[in-house]
Scaffold this motif. Structure first.
Motif, PDB file in Angstrom:
ATOM      1  N   THR A  25      95.243 -37.604  -8.212  1.00 33.01           N
ATOM      2  CA  THR A  25      96.360 -36.788  -7.751  1.00 33.01           C
ATOM      3  C   THR A  25      97.356 -36.631  -8.879  1.00 33.01           C
ATOM      4  OG1 THR A  25      96.076 -37.560  -5.482  1.00 33.01           O
ATOM      5  CG2 THR A  25      98.199 -36.565  -6.044  1.00 33.01           C
ATOM      6  N   VAL A  26      97.701 -35.390  -9.192  1.00 32.87           N
ATOM      7  CA  VAL A  26      98.592 -35.067 -10.303  1.00 32.87           C
ATOM      8  C   VAL A  26      99.854 -34.414  -9.766  1.00 32.87           C
ATOM      9  CG1 VAL A  26      98.840 -33.713 -12.428  1.00 32.87           C
ATOM     10  CG2 VAL A  26      96.638 -34.772 -11.873  1.00 32.87           C
ATOM     11  N   PRO A  27     101.028 -34.909 -10.171  1.00 29.14           N
ATOM     12  CA  PRO A  27     102.282 -34.305  -9.695  1.00 29.14           C
ATOM     13  C   PRO A  27     102.605 -33.030 -10.457  1.00 29.14           C
ATOM     14  CG  PRO A  27     102.778 -36.042 -11.245  1.00 29.14           C
ATOM     15  CD  PRO A  27     101.279 -36.051 -11.067  1.00 29.14           C
ATOM     16  N   PRO A  28     103.493 -32.207  -9.924  1.00 33.06           N
ATOM     17  CA  PRO A  28     103.937 -31.035 -10.688  1.00 33.06           C
ATOM     18  C   PRO A  28     104.640 -31.471 -11.967  1.00 33.06           C
ATOM     19  CG  PRO A  28     104.591 -30.883  -8.377  1.00 33.06           C
ATOM     20  CD  PRO A  28     104.109 -32.280  -8.596  1.00 33.06           C
ATOM     21  N   ALA A  29     104.189 -30.969 -13.093  1.00 37.86           N
ATOM     22  CA  ALA A  29     104.793 -31.313 -14.385  1.00 37.86           C
ATOM     23  C   ALA A  29     104.231 -30.383 -15.442  1.00 37.86           C
ATOM     24  CB  ALA A  29     104.501 -32.767 -14.763  1.00 37.86           C
ATOM     25  N   ALA A  30     104.966 -30.211 -16.524  1.00 37.72           N
ATOM     26  CA  ALA A  30     104.477 -29.408 -17.646  1.00 37.72           C
ATOM     27  C   ALA A  30     103.173 -29.998 -18.168  1.00 37.72           C
ATOM     28  CB  ALA A  30     105.521 -29.373 -18.759  1.00 37.72           C
ATOM     29  N   ALA A  31     102.227 -29.143 -18.521  1.00 36.61           N
ATOM     30  CA  ALA A  31     100.899 -29.594 -18.928  1.00 36.61           C
ATOM     31  C   ALA A  31     100.913 -30.426 -20.199  1.00 36.61           C
ATOM     32  CB  ALA A  31      99.970 -28.396 -19.106  1.00 36.61           C
ATOM     33  N   LEU A  35     102.332 -38.310 -18.606  1.00 37.04           N
ATOM     34  CA  LEU A  35     102.715 -38.898 -17.329  1.00 37.04           C
ATOM     35  C   LEU A  35     102.146 -40.308 -17.197  1.00 37.04           C
ATOM     36  CD1 LEU A  35     102.054 -35.904 -14.908  1.00 37.04           C
ATOM     37  CD2 LEU A  35     104.267 -36.688 -15.775  1.00 37.04           C
ATOM     38  N   PRO A  36     102.839 -41.183 -16.453  1.00 38.78           N
ATOM     39  CA  PRO A  36     102.276 -42.506 -16.174  1.00 38.78           C
ATOM     40  C   PRO A  36     101.110 -42.400 -15.203  1.00 38.78           C
ATOM     41  CG  PRO A  36     104.325 -42.195 -14.973  1.00 38.78           C
ATOM     42  CD  PRO A  36     104.175 -40.994 -15.868  1.00 38.78           C
ATOM     43  N   ALA A  63     105.661 -37.757  -5.713  1.00 46.51           N
ATOM     44  CA  ALA A  63     107.105 -37.560  -5.630  1.00 46.51           C
ATOM     45  C   ALA A  63     107.846 -38.213  -6.789  1.00 46.51           C
ATOM     46  CB  ALA A  63     107.623 -38.128  -4.306  1.00 46.51           C
ATOM     47  N   LYS A  64     107.274 -39.282  -7.345  1.00 44.74           N
ATOM     48  CA  LYS A  64     107.938 -40.019  -8.424  1.00 44.74           C
ATOM     49  C   LYS A  64     107.385 -39.683  -9.805  1.00 44.74           C
ATOM     50  CE  LYS A  64     109.556 -43.911  -5.630  1.00 44.74           C
ATOM     51  NZ  LYS A  64     110.975 -43.858  -6.036  1.00 44.74           N
ATOM     52  N   GLY A  65     106.462 -38.723  -9.875  1.00 47.45           N
ATOM     53  CA  GLY A  65     105.992 -38.253 -11.172  1.00 47.45           C
ATOM     54  C   GLY A  65     104.907 -39.089 -11.809  1.00 47.45           C
TER      55      GLY A  65
END
Length: 301
Positions: A25-31, A35-36, A63-65
């Motif tokens: 599962t990958v959170p919304p973030a710039a490609a 990310l941790p 939710a926490k990235g």
């Protein structure tokens, strides 16, 4: 550059001529943003999809990235769950049957290293912020990762399964020191019920388990050269914390003792008591607490 899509998907992880599916599962973030990553390991006689339901980490981590990955063990039980029933090959530790894993069983420390590498290649992972949690047998597997792969994992947070090496076969009330010698400090948070009948808080004479949960936490405090603690805290009416600080590499150790808690995941929405695993506390949410702990601890050196 991240090529795994946002949301939950399945990736293939090649390992020693086989291919294994892993839920990611990958959170919304710039490609391009690192990310941790958290590995979420299922318990014995269970599987990755069921663990995702129990932990709720997919939503909490999104939710926490955090990226969250739910791989599966490779030692088969008779199948009763969709997706199969599996156990981890915890180094040198018997299965729930009392026997050691069959000869030729997958090396799960090496496999989970490969899982991290594969997701790193596809998912743009921050290599200083790789973590592991697990429930029951998955907690024992996460503990083994801290012992044997401290160059990868910055912190672990086992639920109902913290160990600091396997129990000494000549004295099951103590950990065998040579079976847990991490090269670097690893921060530890754990949650354990005092009424856990599967992995008893006060230990037992089963070589799969053995010494007490407090001994496991104290051993990690020794391994991390913690200079202060344990500091006693009252988190809630039934939840007591024991915290060791001023540790090498800022690798703190925190034990949450759940008075009357069963062999369960604190805060889960799954009715584990219905499966005979004892009470589930809602006084603390293990998934949220561990993600906050992970956010405060990264690998140094």
């Amino acid at each position: 550059m991240r090529t795994i899509p946002e949301g939950t998907s399945t990736i293939a992880v090649p390992f020693q001529g086989e291919s294994y599916d892993v839920l990611v599962t990958v959170p919304p973030a710039a490609a391009t943003r690192p990310l941790p990553l958290v590995l979420d390991l299922h318990g014995s006689n269970n599987n990755a999809a069921r663990q995702a339901e129990i932990s709720g980490l997919q939503n909490a981590a999104e939710a926490k990235g955090f990226i969250v990955a739910e791989p599966a063990g490779d030692i088969a039980f008779p199948q009763t769950l969709p997706g199969g029933n599996w156990a981890w090959n915890v180094p040198g530790v018997p299965l729930t049957s009392g026997t050691l894993p069959p000869e030729g069983s997958r090396d799960d420390v090496a496999f989970l290293r490969q899982v991290v590498d594969r997701i790193d290649n596809l998912g743009c992972v921050d290599d200083r912020r790789v973590y592991a949690t697990g429930y029951s047998g998955g907690g024992r597997m996460a503990s083994a990762l801290a012992c044997e792969a401290s160059d990868v994992f910055a912190a672990i947070a086992p639920v109902a399964g913290l160990r600091a090496g396997r129990a000494d076969v000549t004295d099951l009330t103590s950990p065998e020191a040579l079976t847990c010698q991490p090269e670097q400090p690893v921060a530890v948070m754990t949650f354990h019920g005092t009424a856990d009948a599967v992995n008893p808080y006060l230990g037992n004479t089963d070589p799969r388990w053995g010494y007490t949960v407090e001994q496991a936490a104290e051993r990690w405090a020794e391994l991390n050269t913690c200079r202060v603690g344990p500091a006693l805290g009252s988190y809630s009416a039934s939840v007591t914390s024991y915290t060791w600080t001023e540790c090498d590499g800022k690798a703190d150790v925190v034990l949450y003792e759940i008075a009357g808690g069963g062999h369960t995941w604190p805060g889960t929405a799954v009715d584990l008591a219905a499966f005979g695993l004892g009470p589930v506390t809602q006084e603390i949410d293990a998934s949220t607490a561990m993600l906050d702990f992970f956010a405060d601890h990264h690998r140094r050196g």
